[in-house]
Design a protein around this motif. Structure first.
Motif, PDB file in Angstrom:
ATOM      1  N   SER A  33       0.833  -1.204   0.000  1.00  0.00           N
ATOM      2  CA  SER A  33       0.000   0.000   0.000  1.00  0.00           C
ATOM      3  C   SER A  33       0.862   1.246   0.000  1.00  0.00           C
ATOM      4  O   SER A  33       1.986   1.262   0.512  1.00  0.00           O
ATOM      5  CB  SER A  33      -0.933   0.007   1.217  1.00  0.00           C
ATOM      6  OG  SER A  33      -0.203   0.079   2.417  1.00  0.00           O
ATOM      7  N   THR A  37      -4.003   3.549  -1.702  1.00  0.00           N
ATOM      8  CA  THR A  37      -3.871   2.659  -2.854  1.00  0.00           C
ATOM      9  C   THR A  37      -3.299   1.332  -2.363  1.00  0.00           C
ATOM     10  O   THR A  37      -2.215   1.296  -1.771  1.00  0.00           O
ATOM     11  CB  THR A  37      -2.968   3.274  -3.930  1.00  0.00           C
ATOM     12  OG1 THR A  37      -3.608   4.433  -4.473  1.00  0.00           O
ATOM     13  CG2 THR A  37      -2.702   2.290  -5.050  1.00  0.00           C
ATOM     14  N   GLU A  63      -6.737  -3.804 -13.010  1.00  0.00           N
ATOM     15  CA  GLU A  63      -7.335  -2.684 -12.288  1.00  0.00           C
ATOM     16  C   GLU A  63      -8.849  -2.855 -12.357  1.00  0.00           C
ATOM     17  O   GLU A  63      -9.458  -2.612 -13.406  1.00  0.00           O
ATOM     18  CB  GLU A  63      -6.926  -1.346 -12.908  1.00  0.00           C
ATOM     19  CG  GLU A  63      -5.457  -1.004 -12.739  1.00  0.00           C
ATOM     20  CD  GLU A  63      -5.070   0.336 -13.346  1.00  0.00           C
ATOM     21  OE1 GLU A  63      -5.913   0.940 -14.060  1.00  0.00           O
ATOM     22  OE2 GLU A  63      -3.932   0.794 -13.128  1.00  0.00           O
ATOM     23  N   VAL A 115      -5.148  -4.582  -8.355  1.00  0.00           N
ATOM     24  CA  VAL A 115      -5.346  -3.337  -7.612  1.00  0.00           C
ATOM     25  C   VAL A 115      -6.686  -3.437  -6.883  1.00  0.00           C
ATOM     26  O   VAL A 115      -7.736  -3.588  -7.505  1.00  0.00           O
ATOM     27  CB  VAL A 115      -5.331  -2.115  -8.545  1.00  0.00           C
ATOM     28  CG1 VAL A 115      -5.533  -0.836  -7.742  1.00  0.00           C
ATOM     29  CG2 VAL A 115      -4.021  -2.052  -9.325  1.00  0.00           C
ATOM     30  N   SER A 117      -7.666  -1.209  -4.177  1.00  0.00           N
ATOM     31  CA  SER A 117      -8.178   0.088  -3.724  1.00  0.00           C
ATOM     32  C   SER A 117      -7.324   1.190  -4.330  1.00  0.00           C
ATOM     33  O   SER A 117      -6.101   1.064  -4.403  1.00  0.00           O
ATOM     34  CB  SER A 117      -8.131   0.176  -2.188  1.00  0.00           C
ATOM     35  OG  SER A 117      -8.483   1.472  -1.742  1.00  0.00           O
ATOM     36  N   SER A 118      -7.965   2.259  -4.784  1.00  0.00           N
ATOM     37  CA  SER A 118      -7.242   3.389  -5.365  1.00  0.00           C
ATOM     38  C   SER A 118      -7.706   4.687  -4.721  1.00  0.00           C
ATOM     39  O   SER A 118      -8.907   4.941  -4.611  1.00  0.00           O
ATOM     40  CB  SER A 118      -7.474   3.457  -6.877  1.00  0.00           C
ATOM     41  OG  SER A 118      -6.958   4.664  -7.413  1.00  0.00           O
ATOM     42  N   ASP A 119      -6.739   5.502  -4.293  1.00  0.00           N
ATOM     43  CA  ASP A 119      -7.088   6.799  -3.695  1.00  0.00           C
ATOM     44  C   ASP A 119      -7.067   7.926  -4.724  1.00  0.00           C
ATOM     45  O   ASP A 119      -7.205   9.100  -4.364  1.00  0.00           O
ATOM     46  CB  ASP A 119      -6.152   7.128  -2.531  1.00  0.00           C
ATOM     47  CG  ASP A 119      -4.674   7.174  -2.952  1.00  0.00           C
ATOM     48  OD1 ASP A 119      -4.398   7.178  -4.161  1.00  0.00           O
ATOM     49  OD2 ASP A 119      -3.813   7.199  -2.050  1.00  0.00           O
ATOM     50  N   ASN A 122      -2.171   8.101  -5.801  1.00  0.00           N
ATOM     51  CA  ASN A 122      -0.942   7.330  -5.959  1.00  0.00           C
ATOM     52  C   ASN A 122      -1.118   6.249  -7.024  1.00  0.00           C
ATOM     53  O   ASN A 122      -1.969   5.378  -6.891  1.00  0.00           O
ATOM     54  CB  ASN A 122      -0.560   6.682  -4.624  1.00  0.00           C
ATOM     55  CG  ASN A 122      -0.238   7.708  -3.555  1.00  0.00           C
ATOM     56  OD1 ASN A 122       0.783   8.378  -3.618  1.00  0.00           O
ATOM     57  ND2 ASN A 122      -1.119   7.860  -2.572  1.00  0.00           N
ATOM     58  N   ASP A 123      -0.326   6.328  -8.070  1.00  0.00           N
ATOM     59  CA  ASP A 123      -0.382   5.349  -9.157  1.00  0.00           C
ATOM     60  C   ASP A 123       0.141   4.006  -8.646  1.00  0.00           C
ATOM     61  O   ASP A 123       1.233   3.940  -8.071  1.00  0.00           O
ATOM     62  CB  ASP A 123       0.475   5.824 -10.326  1.00  0.00           C
ATOM     63  CG  ASP A 123       0.185   5.070 -11.613  1.00  0.00           C
ATOM     64  OD1 ASP A 123      -0.092   3.855 -11.542  1.00  0.00           O
ATOM     65  OD2 ASP A 123       0.237   5.688 -12.690  1.00  0.00           O
ATOM     66  N   PRO A 124      -0.597   2.915  -8.856  1.00  0.00           N
ATOM     67  CA  PRO A 124      -0.147   1.615  -8.340  1.00  0.00           C
ATOM     68  C   PRO A 124       0.929   0.933  -9.177  1.00  0.00           C
ATOM     69  O   PRO A 124       1.409  -0.138  -8.800  1.00  0.00           O
ATOM     70  CB  PRO A 124      -1.437   0.786  -8.342  1.00  0.00           C
ATOM     71  CG  PRO A 124      -2.286   1.406  -9.384  1.00  0.00           C
ATOM     72  CD  PRO A 124      -1.952   2.863  -9.412  1.00  0.00           C
ATOM     73  N   LEU A 366      -7.849   5.022 -12.999  1.00  0.00           N
ATOM     74  CA  LEU A 366      -7.936   5.152 -11.551  1.00  0.00           C
ATOM     75  C   LEU A 366      -7.882   6.601 -11.098  1.00  0.00           C
ATOM     76  O   LEU A 366      -8.379   6.940 -10.022  1.00  0.00           O
ATOM     77  CB  LEU A 366      -6.800   4.365 -10.888  1.00  0.00           C
ATOM     78  CG  LEU A 366      -6.853   2.839 -11.063  1.00  0.00           C
ATOM     79  CD1 LEU A 366      -5.673   2.192 -10.367  1.00  0.00           C
ATOM     80  CD2 LEU A 366      -8.155   2.260 -10.545  1.00  0.00           C
TER      81      LEU A 366
END
Length: 692
Positions: A33, A37, A63, A115, A117-119, A122-124, A366
């Protein structure tokens, strides 16, 4: 048992690795994390080896829309085929990890990164590289050389590590750096004409942070890592090696120096056949497959010996030589722009198509929904290498090469305020023998200029190779296919005369020193300048006019509050403009940008004049092309813009006395009028004679 470790100084948010909670039946599983993200990386390996001759590594990156709290759009409410972003991220994970597995490993390995969770900050993608490396390290898979990955951007004069999407949008340099504890294994970047010095500075900033990420993975392995599985490695047969080495070297000596790819491949195939027949005609314990494996290992060994010890390349070029370049533009009669760039036996045909706002691509990612008005698509048909294959949709390689070339050019594309077209370029690779992606960059630049796109600067690209032996190394400029296959590096750098616009580094060894990268960037700069001069001979500047076959577009910026005045009640005004001038109009409610598309310049000018008139207040002194809508004894009522009429009094029709209005005007006439006054009730007075 669940275990978590974190680093707090890698960007604004802590980088956290966790394992032991999820996916316990996988060979290795790590959740990672950064902010909110979160992703899960899993790795599995087959029990038996496959007779592939290469590492059968499969990387999947997914994603899901639930990660951003959304349900998929369209009729089918579940995810389908991978999006381009997912394919590019899978490649981003694959490229640094693949060369670090034991040589000769042929067990199937699958890495799956999801992926969760995405905020939207921040790119995962970089997080995924780190998580996949960690999952491999703690697993039972024979992988002992972990990597760390960080993204570095430069905003104004400051370097930022692991930036947010917003910070990336403001940056002049964006570089993903992946390395082991002491070497670099991959670079991927998109820049706005940055210097080689800034690029190297970004790498220097990344290196100590990469070491910290590697260290935390090693610590997690010590706490919870599994025992590594014993595997059988596929290695060339030593007996065959000793038996045929001198024979292979003798035959390759005669082949070395052949320029043509087909001629060389035919000669190599003949040498293999001759040696195989000689060995197998007796009661040999070896198979043809065994001999072939050793032969190609010896071919690579021979190639490397020639480069390291004699500075001799397979086609007789010096280490810095660039193959012959030929550039042609406007090669297709009805396309909006076209160009062919040929370098040796690599050839790209690039075709530019200009479209309207409605042709822009909408991407749901995302970080939100965005509209893309520049697209570059790469196609690699089998005939480009003289092969026969099924032709289906774009491969992962096609998508990756197209994305790299697009990165090289995207920051040179004018804004929609300057050039209101959606732009699509397709690079058709007609021949391939080394670095077709960089040929695509060059061909696309020429094609865009041929189409009249006012790009900021021409862009050229070059691919560099490497052959290393301990501390000794040789860098090869403009690598051909055999040099890519047998060498240690594929280092692609694109840019303008002012600086770098895109960079991609892939290797086949366990890493590069900073000095090799520094030397490579300098060599790439020299080659880039040479290629730009060659391109300039074909077309030095964008054409001043676009193709007669391209749509005619005009963009007008209006006050957002006046959009309603342009549209009119129930769309009455805008429908009238569409009908009268046979145009299409798009209005951006957020920016007030009005795009008008017409088949000819005359209709475009008239429609634009109407929109401009509707979008501003009518004032005395303004001049309009008005339509006569009603004749009276005392004058003529004229429509100056949809919904707005004024009166031309009989005394304002001509310089002489007008007895009969119908002798001068008839309904439907278009006349030039000047606004002479507006009374308290809003009635507009017009004059024809004062407008002359």
């Amino acid at each position: 048992m669940a275990t978590s470790l974190s680093l707090s100084n890698i960007g604004k948010n802590p980088l956290v690795f966790s394992t032991g909670d999820w996916a316990k039946q996988a060979g290795g599983a790590v959740s990672a994390s950064l902010g909110d993200t979160v992703l899960l990386a899993t790795v599995c390996m087959s029990q038996t080896a496959k007779d592939e001759g290469f590492l059968p590594l499969i990387v999947e990156y997914q994603e899901k829309t639930y990660a951003m709290g959304k349900i998929p759009g369209g009729y089918i409410k579940r995810e389908g085929r991978p999006k381009d972003k997912e394919i590019l991220c899978a490649r981003l994970i694959d490229r640094p990890l693949r060369p670090l597995f034991p040589q000769g490993l042929t067990n199937e390995i699958q890495i799956v990164v999801m992926v969760l969770s995405s905020d939207a900050k921040n790119d995962p993608d970089v997080l995924a590289i780190n998580a996949a490396s960690c999952a491999l390290l703690i697993s039972d898979i024979p992988f002992d050389n972990p990597v760390g990955a960080v993204r570095v951007v430069k905003v104004d004069n400051d370097f930022i590590v692991n930036p947010t999407y917003e910070e990336r949008g403001k940056s002049s340099l964006e570089l993903v750096v992946v390395g082991t504890r002491d070497k670099i294994v991959m670079l991927e970047g998109c820049c706005k004409e940055v210097s080689e010095e800034d690029t190297l500075a970004a790498i220097k900033i990344a290196q100590p942070l990469i070491k910290e990420i590697v260290d935390i993975q090693e610590k997690l392995r010590q706490n919870i890592g599994k025992k590594k599985r014993e595997v059988t490695l596929s290695v060339p047969n030593k007996d065959i090696y000793n038996l045929i080495k001198d024979k292979v070297y003798a035959k390759l000596e005669g082949i070395y120096g052949l320029v043509g790819k087909e001629e060389r491949e035919s000669a190599v195939a003949g040498a293999l056949k001759s040696i195989s027949e000689e060995i197998l005609k007796e009661d040999s314990p070896f198979t043809a497959e065994d001999i072939e494996q050793v032969f190609f290992a010896l071919e690579e060994e021979f190639f490397r010996h020639k480069i390291i010890n004699e500075d001799k390349r397979p086609d007789s070029r010096s280490l810095k030589d660039i193959r012959a370049i030929d550039c042609k533009v406007r090669v297709l009669p009805r396309t909006h722009g076209s160009a062919v760039f040929t370098r040796g036996q690599t050839q790209s045909l690039a075709i530019t198509t200009l479209g309207t706002t409605s042709d822009a691509q909408t991407i749901e990612a995302l970080d939100g929904v965005k509209s893309v008005h520049f697209m570059l698509h790469y196609a690699f048909p089998p005939f480009s290498t003289g092969e026969i294959k099924m032709m289906r949709g774009p491969s992962r390689r096609d998508i990756g090469h197209g994305a790299l070339a697009e990165k090289a050019l995207v920051n040179m594309i004018p804004s929609k305020d300057v050039f209101p077209y959606t732009i699509r370029v397709v690079s058709e690779i007609l021949e391939s023998n080394g670095s077709s992606s960089m040929a695509t960059v060059c061909a696309t630049t020429l094609s865009l200029m041929d189409a009249g796109v006012p790009i900021k600067e021409p862009v050229a690209g070059i691919a560099l190779g490497l052959v290393s032996d301990g501390d000794k190394y040789k860098i090869l400029t403009d690598i051909a296919g055999v040099e890519d296959h047998c060498g240690d590096m594929d280092f692609k750098v694109a840019g303008t005369k002012n600086g770098i616009t895109a960079i991609q580094l892939d290797i086949k060894i366990n890493g590069l020193t900073f000095k090799i990268i520094e030397d490579g960037l300098q060599r790439a700069k020299e080659a880039r300048m040479y290629i730009l001069e060659k391109m300039k001979e074909a077309l030095s500047l964008p054409r001043e006019t676009i193709s007669q076959y391209a749509p005619k577009i005009r963009s007008i910026k209006i006050d957002i509050e006046r959009i309603g005045s342009v549209i009119g009640p129930g769309g009455k005004f805008i429908r009238k403009i569409l009908r009268d001038y046979n145009v299409n109009i798009d209005i951006d409610d957020e920016t007030g940008m009005v795009s008008i598309v017409a088949e000819d310049e005359a209709s475009l000018e008239k429609a634009a004049a109407q929109v401009t008139a509707l979008a501003r207040d009518i004032e005395p002194g303004d001049i309009y092309d008005a339509k006569v809508v009603k004749l009276m004894n005392f004058g003529a009522f004229c429509e100056i813009v949809p919904g707005k009429q004024g009166l031309v009094h009989v005394s304002e029709i001509a310089d002489t006395y007008v007895k009969d209005v119908t002798q001068y005007l008839k309904e439907g006439d278009i006349v030039k009028v000047k606004v002479t006054g507006i009374d308290a009730q809003g009635k507009i007075s017009l004059s024809i004679k004062q407008a002359r």
